[in-house]
Design a protein around this motif. Structure first.
Motif, PDB file in Angstrom:
ATOM      1  N   ALA A 153      11.282   5.918   3.928  1.00 46.49           N
ATOM      2  CA  ALA A 153      12.578   6.382   4.826  1.00 46.49           C
ATOM      3  C   ALA A 153      12.224   6.947   6.108  1.00 46.49           C
ATOM      4  CB  ALA A 153      13.283   7.346   4.184  1.00 46.49           C
ATOM      5  N   GLY A 154      12.961   7.523   6.939  1.00 45.37           N
ATOM      6  CA  GLY A 154      12.740   7.852   8.382  1.00 45.37           C
ATOM      7  C   GLY A 154      12.353   6.749   9.274  1.00 45.37           C
ATOM      8  N   ALA A 155      11.188   6.783   9.961  1.00 40.31           N
ATOM      9  CA  ALA A 155      10.856   5.804  10.756  1.00 40.31           C
ATOM     10  C   ALA A 155      10.549   4.411  10.280  1.00 40.31           C
ATOM     11  CB  ALA A 155       9.402   6.187  11.567  1.00 40.31           C
ATOM     12  N   GLY A 156      10.043   4.561   8.830  1.00 31.35           N
ATOM     13  CA  GLY A 156       9.835   3.450   7.748  1.00 31.35           C
ATOM     14  C   GLY A 156       8.447   2.587   7.937  1.00 31.35           C
ATOM     15  N   ASP A 157       7.886   2.774   9.211  1.00 30.51           N
ATOM     16  CA  ASP A 157       6.646   1.965   9.318  1.00 30.51           C
ATOM     17  C   ASP A 157       5.393   2.800   9.404  1.00 30.51           C
ATOM     18  OD1 ASP A 157       7.623   2.877  11.707  1.00 30.51           O
ATOM     19  OD2 ASP A 157       6.566   1.498  12.925  1.00 30.51           O
ATOM     20  N   VAL A 158       4.761   2.696   8.338  1.00 30.15           N
ATOM     21  CA  VAL A 158       3.644   3.735   8.136  1.00 30.15           C
ATOM     22  C   VAL A 158       2.399   3.215   8.998  1.00 30.15           C
ATOM     23  CG1 VAL A 158       2.133   4.450   6.459  1.00 30.15           C
ATOM     24  CG2 VAL A 158       4.260   4.008   5.643  1.00 30.15           C
ATOM     25  N   VAL A 159       1.866   4.178   9.806  1.00 33.86           N
ATOM     26  CA  VAL A 159       0.630   4.128  10.646  1.00 33.86           C
ATOM     27  C   VAL A 159      -0.746   4.721  10.048  1.00 33.86           C
ATOM     28  CG1 VAL A 159       2.274   3.728  12.427  1.00 33.86           C
ATOM     29  CG2 VAL A 159       1.171   6.013  11.981  1.00 33.86           C
ATOM     30  N   ALA A 160      -0.606   5.612   9.222  1.00 33.16           N
ATOM     31  CA  ALA A 160      -1.914   6.277   8.627  1.00 33.16           C
ATOM     32  C   ALA A 160      -1.851   6.682   7.349  1.00 33.16           C
ATOM     33  CB  ALA A 160      -2.450   7.241   9.593  1.00 33.16           C
ATOM     34  N   VAL A 161      -2.687   6.679   6.482  1.00 35.46           N
ATOM     35  CA  VAL A 161      -2.596   6.877   5.182  1.00 35.46           C
ATOM     36  C   VAL A 161      -3.899   7.633   4.645  1.00 35.46           C
ATOM     37  CG1 VAL A 161      -2.251   6.140   2.687  1.00 35.46           C
ATOM     38  CG2 VAL A 161      -0.953   4.934   4.407  1.00 35.46           C
ATOM     39  N   LYS A 162      -3.777   8.722   3.804  1.00 40.26           N
ATOM     40  CA  LYS A 162      -4.863   9.155   3.417  1.00 40.26           C
ATOM     41  C   LYS A 162      -4.799   9.265   1.870  1.00 40.26           C
ATOM     42  CE  LYS A 162      -6.447  11.976   7.592  1.00 40.26           C
ATOM     43  NZ  LYS A 162      -6.828  13.304   8.025  1.00 40.26           N
ATOM     44  N   ILE A 163      -5.893   9.464   1.175  1.00 35.89           N
ATOM     45  CA  ILE A 163      -5.845   9.618  -0.537  1.00 35.89           C
ATOM     46  C   ILE A 163      -6.757  10.778  -0.850  1.00 35.89           C
ATOM     47  CG2 ILE A 163      -7.615   7.857  -0.966  1.00 35.89           C
ATOM     48  CD1 ILE A 163      -5.698   7.073  -3.478  1.00 35.89           C
ATOM     49  N   LYS A 164      -6.469  11.446  -1.768  1.00 34.22           N
ATOM     50  CA  LYS A 164      -7.278  12.353  -2.290  1.00 34.22           C
ATOM     51  C   LYS A 164      -7.316  12.630  -3.777  1.00 34.22           C
ATOM     52  CE  LYS A 164      -7.889  17.601  -1.632  1.00 34.22           C
ATOM     53  NZ  LYS A 164      -8.071  17.691  -3.343  1.00 34.22           N
TER      54      LYS A 164
ATOM     55  N   GLY B 226      -2.469  -1.323 -11.144  1.00 32.31           N
ATOM     56  CA  GLY B 226      -1.385  -1.879 -11.685  1.00 32.31           C
ATOM     57  C   GLY B 226       0.020  -0.958 -11.829  1.00 32.31           C
ATOM     58  N   GLN B 227      -0.443   0.226 -11.835  1.00 30.58           N
ATOM     59  CA  GLN B 227       0.805   1.196 -12.094  1.00 30.58           C
ATOM     60  C   GLN B 227       1.370   1.619 -10.684  1.00 30.58           C
ATOM     61  OE1 GLN B 227      -1.271   4.210 -14.735  1.00 30.58           O
ATOM     62  NE2 GLN B 227       0.311   3.613 -15.942  1.00 30.58           N
ATOM     63  N   THR B 228       2.593   1.979 -10.737  1.00 24.88           N
ATOM     64  CA  THR B 228       3.483   2.606  -9.446  1.00 24.88           C
ATOM     65  C   THR B 228       4.032   3.904  -9.443  1.00 24.88           C
ATOM     66  OG1 THR B 228       4.330   0.125  -9.033  1.00 24.88           O
ATOM     67  CG2 THR B 228       5.465   2.274  -8.066  1.00 24.88           C
ATOM     68  N   PHE B 229       3.589   4.762  -8.764  1.00 24.67           N
ATOM     69  CA  PHE B 229       4.052   6.165  -8.809  1.00 24.67           C
ATOM     70  C   PHE B 229       4.954   6.245  -7.618  1.00 24.67           C
ATOM     71  CE2 PHE B 229      -0.099   5.416 -10.729  1.00 24.67           C
ATOM     72  CZ  PHE B 229       0.266   6.095 -12.013  1.00 24.67           C
ATOM     73  N   VAL B 230       5.787   7.491  -7.802  1.00 26.46           N
ATOM     74  CA  VAL B 230       6.835   7.893  -6.883  1.00 26.46           C
ATOM     75  C   VAL B 230       6.287   9.183  -6.230  1.00 26.46           C
ATOM     76  CG1 VAL B 230       9.217   8.345  -6.281  1.00 26.46           C
ATOM     77  CG2 VAL B 230       8.558   6.589  -7.862  1.00 26.46           C
ATOM     78  N   GLY B 231       6.391   9.469  -4.901  1.00 28.25           N
ATOM     79  CA  GLY B 231       6.065  10.662  -4.290  1.00 28.25           C
ATOM     80  C   GLY B 231       7.336  11.412  -3.675  1.00 28.25           C
ATOM     81  N   LYS B 232       6.886  12.141  -2.613  1.00 28.83           N
ATOM     82  CA  LYS B 232       7.889  12.819  -1.800  1.00 28.83           C
ATOM     83  C   LYS B 232       8.542  11.882  -0.726  1.00 28.83           C
ATOM     84  CE  LYS B 232       7.416  16.796  -0.163  1.00 28.83           C
ATOM     85  NZ  LYS B 232       6.880  17.935   0.797  1.00 28.83           N
ATOM     86  N   GLN B 233       9.640  12.062  -0.021  1.00 24.63           N
ATOM     87  CA  GLN B 233      10.300  11.309   0.759  1.00 24.63           C
ATOM     88  C   GLN B 233      10.683  11.845   2.227  1.00 24.63           C
ATOM     89  OE1 GLN B 233      10.768   8.306   2.086  1.00 24.63           O
ATOM     90  NE2 GLN B 233      11.861   7.375   0.489  1.00 24.63           N
ATOM     91  N   PHE B 234      10.373  11.107   3.246  1.00 21.60           N
ATOM     92  CA  PHE B 234      10.761  11.686   4.713  1.00 21.60           C
ATOM     93  C   PHE B 234      12.278  11.895   4.704  1.00 21.60           C
ATOM     94  CE2 PHE B 234       6.902   9.143   5.322  1.00 21.60           C
ATOM     95  CZ  PHE B 234       6.541   9.790   6.238  1.00 21.60           C
ATOM     96  N   GLU B 235      12.646  12.904   5.284  1.00 27.44           N
ATOM     97  CA  GLU B 235      14.005  13.475   5.603  1.00 27.44           C
ATOM     98  C   GLU B 235      14.563  12.411   6.612  1.00 27.44           C
ATOM     99  OE1 GLU B 235      14.075  17.443   6.717  1.00 27.44           O
ATOM    100  OE2 GLU B 235      13.175  18.227   4.709  1.00 27.44           O
TER     101      GLU B 235
END
Length: 267
Positions: A194-205, A258-267
């Motif tokens: 949601a929000g702007a929609g287009d992702v420009v950077a991602v980090k994983i931990k 192969g699994q999908t997980f759901v996280g938080k969302q942009f307001e």
């Protein structure tokens, strides 16, 4: 002190002030921050065409890699963009509002549609830009499923003049992270943003790593080379309006490819 020396000092002082002012202007020229309550741009001119429901172009989710668009929540409210708008896939996930203009014969008055970018309309240099080469540079062109096109114009219209503007994306549920890969290679498809929609950077931990920046593979597929198995995973997602959402421990310790997980969302 001589007059020439005074003039020299004054000249140097003026140059320093001018340089500092120019530096201040340059430093303030940061990417714009858009208000979530207003459209991101004014109306601009383009053209639009459609493709039939039997067209197989969305079988793989198009050039953004979203997969089954209906299953992943995009439905028919999607669009492919010409080279002039697609920005080599960085625009994937953004939302636009379209309305038909100028052609009173085919436009449906008072209507508009909001669509999400999921695909690319490749140029056809064998045809002229003002003929069949609708998506040739520098044309700004939108290609819609016929179901979406018919919300704003009669299908017989074929290529139509339209106006478009960038809009905030409204999505149900949280950001989706589909994890693929093998061994030490991890690829994550990020969708339903949601929000702007287009992702420009991602980090994983992982629980045994620090924050690792991911590289864009293609569309909204991001990758990293690291051993992340057998540890819960967290994600940090930043969109083009420089807003960041962090989802902690989205994937459990026993996640698998192969699994999908759901996280938080942009307001």
């Amino acid at each position: 002190m001589s007059i020439n020396l005074i003039h020299t000092i004054l000249l140097l002082y003026t140059v320093v002030l001018t340089w500092r002012a120019a530096g201040a202007v340059y430093a303030s020229a940061s990417p714009p921050s858009y208000s979530s309550a207003t459209p991101m741009t004014e109306w601009r001119s383009a053209r639009a065409t459609y493709y039939a429901a039997s067209d197989p172009r969305d079988d793989a989710g198009g050039a953004c890699g979203y997969g089954d668009l209906a299953k992943n929540g995009y439905g028919m409210a999607t669009v492919g963009l010409s080279t002039a708008l697609f920005d080599r896939g960085q625009i994937c996930g953004a939302c636009f509002e379209l309305r038909c203009v100028e052609d009173l014969r085919w436009c449906i008055p008072g209507t508009s549609i909001i669509v999400t970018v999921t695909n690319f309309c490749a140029p056809n240099y064998g045809l002229p830009s003002d003929g069949g080469g609708h998506c040739n540079p520098p044309n700004k062109h939108f290609v819609l499923p016929i179901e979406a096109f018919e919300k704003i114009a009669v299908w017989k219209a074929a290529s139509m003049p339209v106006q478009y503007r960038r809009m905030k994306c409204i999505k149900e549920g949280g950001i989706r992270f589909r994890i693929d890969g093998s061994g030490f290679f991890c690829s994550v498809l990020i969708s339903n943003v949601a929000g702007a929609g287009d992702v420009v950077a991602v980090k994983i931990k992982g629980s045994r790593t620090g924050w690792l920046p991911m590289g864009r593979n293609w569309g909204q597929n991001w990758h990293v080379t690291a051993d992340l198995k057998n540890q819960p995973l967290s994600f940090e997602v930043t969109t083009s309006d420089r807003v960041t959402v962090v989802s902690y421990n989205v994937a459990p310790k026993d996640w698998s490819f192969g699994q999908t997980f759901v996280g938080k969302q942009f307001e």
